[in-house]
Design a protein around this motif. Structure first.
Motif, PDB file in Angstrom:
ATOM      1  N   UNK A   1      -5.714  -1.430  -3.971  1.00  0.00           N
ATOM      2  CA  UNK A   1      -6.332  -0.796  -5.289  1.00  0.00           C
ATOM      3  C   UNK A   1      -6.039   0.925  -5.332  1.00  0.00           C
ATOM      4  N   UNK A   2      -5.682   1.461  -6.482  1.00  0.00           N
ATOM      5  CA  UNK A   2      -5.555   2.624  -6.525  1.00  0.00           C
ATOM      6  C   UNK A   2      -6.483   3.656  -7.415  1.00  0.00           C
ATOM      7  N   UNK A   3      -6.690   4.733  -7.234  1.00  0.00           N
ATOM      8  CA  UNK A   3      -7.628   5.597  -8.311  1.00  0.00           C
ATOM      9  C   UNK A   3      -7.467   5.174  -9.757  1.00  0.00           C
ATOM     10  N   UNK A   4      -6.259   4.914 -10.087  1.00  0.00           N
ATOM     11  CA  UNK A   4      -5.963   4.905 -11.590  1.00  0.00           C
ATOM     12  C   UNK A   4      -6.377   3.631 -12.293  1.00  0.00           C
ATOM     13  N   UNK A   5      -6.738   2.748 -11.148  1.00  0.00           N
ATOM     14  CA  UNK A   5      -7.225   1.184 -11.509  1.00  0.00           C
ATOM     15  C   UNK A   5      -8.843   1.266 -11.142  1.00  0.00           C
ATOM     16  N   UNK A   6      -9.823   1.726 -11.923  1.00  0.00           N
ATOM     17  CA  UNK A   6     -10.954   1.853 -11.610  1.00  0.00           C
ATOM     18  C   UNK A   6     -11.944   0.453 -11.882  1.00  0.00           C
ATOM     19  N   UNK A   7     -11.358  -0.600 -12.542  1.00  0.00           N
ATOM     20  CA  UNK A   7     -12.009  -1.626 -12.947  1.00  0.00           C
ATOM     21  C   UNK A   7     -11.107  -2.722 -12.511  1.00  0.00           C
TER      22      UNK A   7
ATOM     23  N   UNK B   1      -3.276  -5.604   8.265  1.00  0.00           N
ATOM     24  CA  UNK B   1      -3.415  -4.585   9.156  1.00  0.00           C
ATOM     25  C   UNK B   1      -2.124  -3.623   8.668  1.00  0.00           C
ATOM     26  N   UNK B   2      -2.234  -3.222   7.718  1.00  0.00           N
ATOM     27  CA  UNK B   2      -0.967  -2.197   6.986  1.00  0.00           C
ATOM     28  C   UNK B   2      -1.762  -1.500   5.955  1.00  0.00           C
ATOM     29  N   UNK B   3      -1.272  -0.339   5.718  1.00  0.00           N
ATOM     30  CA  UNK B   3      -1.895   0.628   4.728  1.00  0.00           C
ATOM     31  C   UNK B   3      -1.654   0.327   3.147  1.00  0.00           C
ATOM     32  N   UNK B   4      -0.912  -0.417   3.080  1.00  0.00           N
ATOM     33  CA  UNK B   4      -0.506  -0.523   1.681  1.00  0.00           C
ATOM     34  C   UNK B   4      -0.755  -1.627   0.852  1.00  0.00           C
ATOM     35  N   UNK B   5      -1.656  -2.489   1.296  1.00  0.00           N
ATOM     36  CA  UNK B   5      -1.993  -4.063   1.049  1.00  0.00           C
ATOM     37  C   UNK B   5      -3.174  -4.599   1.345  1.00  0.00           C
ATOM     38  N   UNK B   6      -3.582  -5.439   0.442  1.00  0.00           N
ATOM     39  CA  UNK B   6      -5.024  -6.254   0.894  1.00  0.00           C
ATOM     40  C   UNK B   6      -4.580  -7.537   1.564  1.00  0.00           C
ATOM     41  N   UNK B   7      -5.364  -8.150   2.219  1.00  0.00           N
ATOM     42  CA  UNK B   7      -5.054  -9.699   2.925  1.00  0.00           C
ATOM     43  C   UNK B   7      -4.409 -10.421   1.709  1.00  0.00           C
ATOM     44  N   UNK B   8      -3.347 -11.253   2.040  1.00  0.00           N
ATOM     45  CA  UNK B   8      -2.493 -11.931   1.334  1.00  0.00           C
ATOM     46  C   UNK B   8      -1.609 -11.264   0.361  1.00  0.00           C
ATOM     47  N   UNK B   9      -1.113 -10.151   0.829  1.00  0.00           N
ATOM     48  CA  UNK B   9      -0.003  -9.581   0.088  1.00  0.00           C
ATOM     49  C   UNK B   9      -0.248  -9.035  -1.210  1.00  0.00           C
ATOM     50  N   UNK B  10      -1.589  -8.600  -1.655  1.00  0.00           N
ATOM     51  CA  UNK B  10      -2.005  -7.924  -2.770  1.00  0.00           C
ATOM     52  C   UNK B  10      -1.954  -6.418  -2.505  1.00  0.00           C
TER      53      UNK B  10
ATOM     54  N   UNK C   1      -6.798   4.196  -3.266  1.00  0.00           N
ATOM     55  CA  UNK C   1      -5.725   5.329  -2.874  1.00  0.00           C
ATOM     56  C   UNK C   1      -5.219   6.040  -3.731  1.00  0.00           C
ATOM     57  N   UNK C   2      -4.590   7.139  -3.518  1.00  0.00           N
ATOM     58  CA  UNK C   2      -4.061   8.153  -4.654  1.00  0.00           C
ATOM     59  C   UNK C   2      -2.628   7.459  -4.697  1.00  0.00           C
ATOM     60  N   UNK C   3      -2.202   7.688  -6.164  1.00  0.00           N
ATOM     61  CA  UNK C   3      -0.902   7.004  -6.459  1.00  0.00           C
ATOM     62  C   UNK C   3       0.202   7.818  -5.690  1.00  0.00           C
ATOM     63  N   UNK C   4       1.073   7.333  -5.015  1.00  0.00           N
ATOM     64  CA  UNK C   4       2.148   7.884  -4.286  1.00  0.00           C
ATOM     65  C   UNK C   4       1.640   8.762  -3.035  1.00  0.00           C
TER      66      UNK C   4
END
Length: 808
Positions: free
Chosen positions: A258-264, A246-255, A318-321
């Motif tokens: 995903x950012x736009x620069x990682x499309x796959x 429930x945070x803006x910078x992570x997926x469940x399990x502290x991953x 997300x966008x980088x930065x």
């Protein structure tokens, strides 16, 4: 918490900083007092004297916002006095790692700083590497560029005199804490550090905690019974909310998000799966592909296949930065970049900093949905004092929420224990729990997509979703399922059965888990482990109070993290009387070890104990933070001084802030605002008081906003106990009742007297005559790593009020 509540009793020294544990975390204090009964020394370092202070062996007042100076002095003391635990430090930390020539530190700035972007190029904070790419290590610690020696030079500036001048703590009190706590740097001793939001809500909040980590690693206090760095988390499910992102910078399990620069998915995993070149490192995050693929499978079920990248392309990027935190969301509202919003489980118009800005920002929304037990300062923002409801455009929908006792499910406490709570009563009237609001809403949107179409429906329509919320079902989904028949250790698990452990998760789509850390919490063999209430222990476990059969603890029911650091290279406990684990007859006994490998003396199979770090060693030098690899003292964004003794860099060069008309700051040592304000919670009111102000006896016990101040400041300002006063900052004013007390004292800082005052933030205008939010005073300056606001230190002035309009 690296350890758990019960383990506090095993400590020989308890250092409480940034917390009033007795009043706000009473369960922790039960075990703190048990430690005292066992002979431990209790120390409270805090701006004001409280019930916690009263039960400790001694209280040390400190100017709010100077914790790193205090802790930096302790690091210097540990090194200079030889208090550090050499075998632990050399073998289990990155003290022997040699730094590359690109790393440097000059006058408050680390190498790689870009003043234009207020950011660092962290590639400059690199280790020297050999021809195979492995970091160079000097286990003799003779290399002048090894982490230990660079760290020693860094903190050599943190002398008793310098620390005392900036913190306001006497040299005598500094030595009292340093000597007492650092006496735990021995194999048969342990000390624990307890903190709460008094540490986190600063522009250097992350580095406050980093400084404590350095101390505990130097003393050998991580992984051992009675040790650790233990965050005292307030709301029972705060731990669970961070675990489940429930945070803006992570997926469940502290991953990572995903950012736009990682499309796959391949690009994401390549960027976020670390590689080590050290044979003795477990590098546990190398398993990230298994955990992320299983997470995607949990979200999208049969729709997630290898051919479609397990639906990774359906995730928002997300966008980088970019910063997607609360603080940036509110700023976007203010600048008309959002049309509507949902607010569940928080009262931002009372609890967020610079509240006048937050309230003005909310006025810009077209619509707002609030899930809440009661009308709040947020749900009723449109009719707040000074507002004309006829001119407010925001359409507000208040959805009555169920109380915590009106719903079932799990919580994760501070010690990472997963515990099941049964529903006590049904919600009254039309009230629902949040899930029973959210699931039908998503189902309605899915129905509209199916019948009417729309842009990009797949993320919703391809979800492995549910028609109705059921807490038990979602708890099983969090654990995870097999999606094809699979044999594990000779036992066949059929499709749809529960995965027994995260070591069984795969990256081929054959398993799912909504959070890998919780895999094993509900199994075919033992059922829902969060309901376990069995106090049985082995004799070894009972010596320290592991209680492995009471509830369940992530990960894999391990009660003390990094517990292989509690033993020597042969697997024998540093302290046999309080052993956490031990290598005996070819296996580990005691707590669940943090990995199956044999002791480090096995040069082929042994692995370093800090398995979550790429190279296996705990980080004295931590290059992952945005504002420096070593904690460095910087003044708060608003400070009563113009200089400090450690460098020419007054405030953090990286802290975040906004520049709207509401985001105004007092200049350093501003004569208009010479007093430091710190805020805190109360025993009688819960957080912002939105719930407890509706309980008559609690409101009677603490009926109105007050401000604590010293007798010296009261005399200087002509204020008496019980007087109405006005407190003013560069952002707003607040009315309060003066509480003149010896619990707060003046400080001598950089050759002058600096006064400090303290105020709770539990009041709001929806409760008549009690006062309004203290956060109208606090500053919108944020930690660069987390964007947590600096609500624990800002600059104000105070005067006696001619009359009060907000308080009866």
């Amino acid at each position: 918490m690296t350890n758990h509540w019960i383990d506090i009793k095993n400590s020989d020294a308890v250092l409480i900083m940034g917390s009033n544990a007795a009043e706000h975390h009473p369960v922790s204090f039960k075990w703190i007092m048990r430690a005292k009964d066992n002979g431990a020394t209790l120390m409270h370092v805090d701006p004001k004297f409280s019930r916690t202070s009263a039960r400790c062996d001694f209280h040390v007042p400190i100017r709010s916002g100077t914790d790193i100076a205090f802790l930096g002095g302790m690091i210097n003391y540990i090194i200079k006095s030889g208090s550090w635990f050499r075998d632990y430090v050399v073998n289990y930390t990155n003290a022997p790692f040699v730094l590359a020539d690109s790393y440097d530190f000059k006058d408050g700035l680390f190498s790689g700083y870009d003043a234009a972007t207020r950011s660092y190029d962290r590639s400059k904070w690199a280790f020297k590497r050999d021809a195979e790419g492995a970091p160079v290590r000097d286990f003799t610690l003779k290399d002048e560029r090894c982490v230990f020696n660079v760290m020693a030079r860094h903190y050599s500036r943190y002398t008793l005199e310098n620390v005392s001048r900036i913190t306001g703590v006497s040299q005598e009190n500094l030595m009292k804490v340093y000597k007492t706590f650092c006496a735990t740097g021995k194999p048969d001793k342990a000390g624990t550090i307890l903190y709460a939001i008094g540490w986190t809500q600063h522009t250097v909040g992350v580095q406050n905690i980093r400084a404590s980590a350095i101390i505990q690693l130097l003393l050998g206090n991580i992984g051992v019974a009675g040790g650790g760095i233990n965050a005292l988390r307030g709301e029972p499910n705060v731990q669970g909310s961070t675990d489940h992102a429930l945070l803006y910078h992570a997926l469940p399990g502290y991953h990572n998000l995903p950012l736009a620069q990682w499309q796959t998915l391949g690009e994401y995993l390549k960027a976020n799966t670390p590689v080590t070149h050290l044979k003795d490192s477990a590098n546990w995050w190398s398993n990230r592909p298994k955990y992320v693929t299983s997470l995607l499978k949990g979200w999208f079920g049969d729709e997630a296949t290898p051919e479609n990248d397990f639906c990774y392309g359906l995730l928002p990027k997300g966008e980088k930065g970019a910063d997607y935190s609360y603080m940036y969301v509110m700023d976007k509202m203010l600048h008309d970049q959002m049309r509507g919003g949902f607010v569940f489980g928080v009262n931002p118009m009372n609890s967020f900093p610079n509240t006048n800005k937050m309230r003005a920002a909310l006025d810009h929304l077209d619509w707002l949905v609030v899930g809440e037990l009661h009308n709040s300062e947020t749900s009723d923002n449109w009719r707040r004092p000074g507002s004309d409801p006829s001119k407010q455009k925001t359409e507000v929908f208040l959805l009555p929420s169920a109380h915590r006792v009106e719903k079932e499910g799990t919580i994760s406490n501070s010690g990472r224990w997963l515990q099941w709570f049964d529903k006590a009563v049904e919600p009254g009237g039309e009230a629902r729990n949040f899930a029973d609001m959210y699931v039908p809403l998503i189902n309605k949107i899915r129905e509209l997509y199916r019948t009417e179409g729309g842009t990009f429906p797949d993320p919703l329509l391809k979800m492995h979703w549910t028609d109705k919320y059921d807490a038990a079902e979602w708890t099983r989904r969090i654990n995870g399922f097999f999606w094809k028949d699979t044999e594990v250790n000779g036992k066949l698990y059929k499709r749809g059965q529960l995965v027994p452990s995260f070591v069984n998760l795969k990256d081929d789509g054959s398993t799912s888990s909504l959070n890998w850390l919780y895999t094993g919490s509900w199994t075919e063999e033992e059922g829902n482990k969060s309901k376990r209430r069995d106090p049985s222990q082995t004799e070894m476990q009972a010596r320290i109070g592991i209680y492995p059969n009471w509830s369940w603890c992530w990960p894999v029911n391990r009660r003390i993290l990094y517990n292989r650091a509690s033993v020597d290279l042969n697997g024998k406990p540093w302290n046999p009387a309080k052993a956490v684990i031990e290598w005996k007859d070819g296996k580990w006994i005691g707590d669940v070890p943090d990995g199956p490998w044999p002791p480090m003396s096995d040069k082929e199979k042994g692995r370093q104990p800090f398995i979550m770090h790429t190279d296996g060693a705990a980080q004295l030098f931590g290059p992952g933070r945005l504002d420096g690899p070593f904690p460095e003292h910087y003044e708060p964004a608003e400070t009563p001084v113009e200089t400090h003794p450690f460098s020419g860099q007054l405030t953090s060069p990286c802290y975040k802030f906004h520049t709207s008309e509401f985001d105004t700051f007092a200049k350093p040592a501003d004569p208009r605002f010479p007093i430091v304000l710190t805020t805190y919670s109360m025993t009688e009111h819960w957080c912002g008081g939105g719930e407890t102000r509706n309980v008559p006896n609690l409101l009677e016990a603490e009926p109105q906003l007050y401000v604590e101040m010293s007798h010296e400041l009261a005399r200087e300002k002509g204020i008496k106990n019980g007087d109405g006063v006005i407190i003013e900052s560069a952002r707003g004013t607040v009315e309060a009742i003066a509480m003149v007390t010896i619990r707060i004292r003046p400080f001598e800082v950089m050759g002058k007297t600096v006064h400090l005052i303290g105020m709770p933030f539990a009041y709001g205008w929806t409760t008549p005559d009690c006062g309004d939010s203290t956060n109208r005073l606090t500053v919108t300056a944020y930690d660069p790593n987390t964007t947590i606001p600096e609500t624990k230190a800002c600059c104000v002035n105070i005067r006696k009020a001619d009359k009060l309009t907000e308080i009866a």
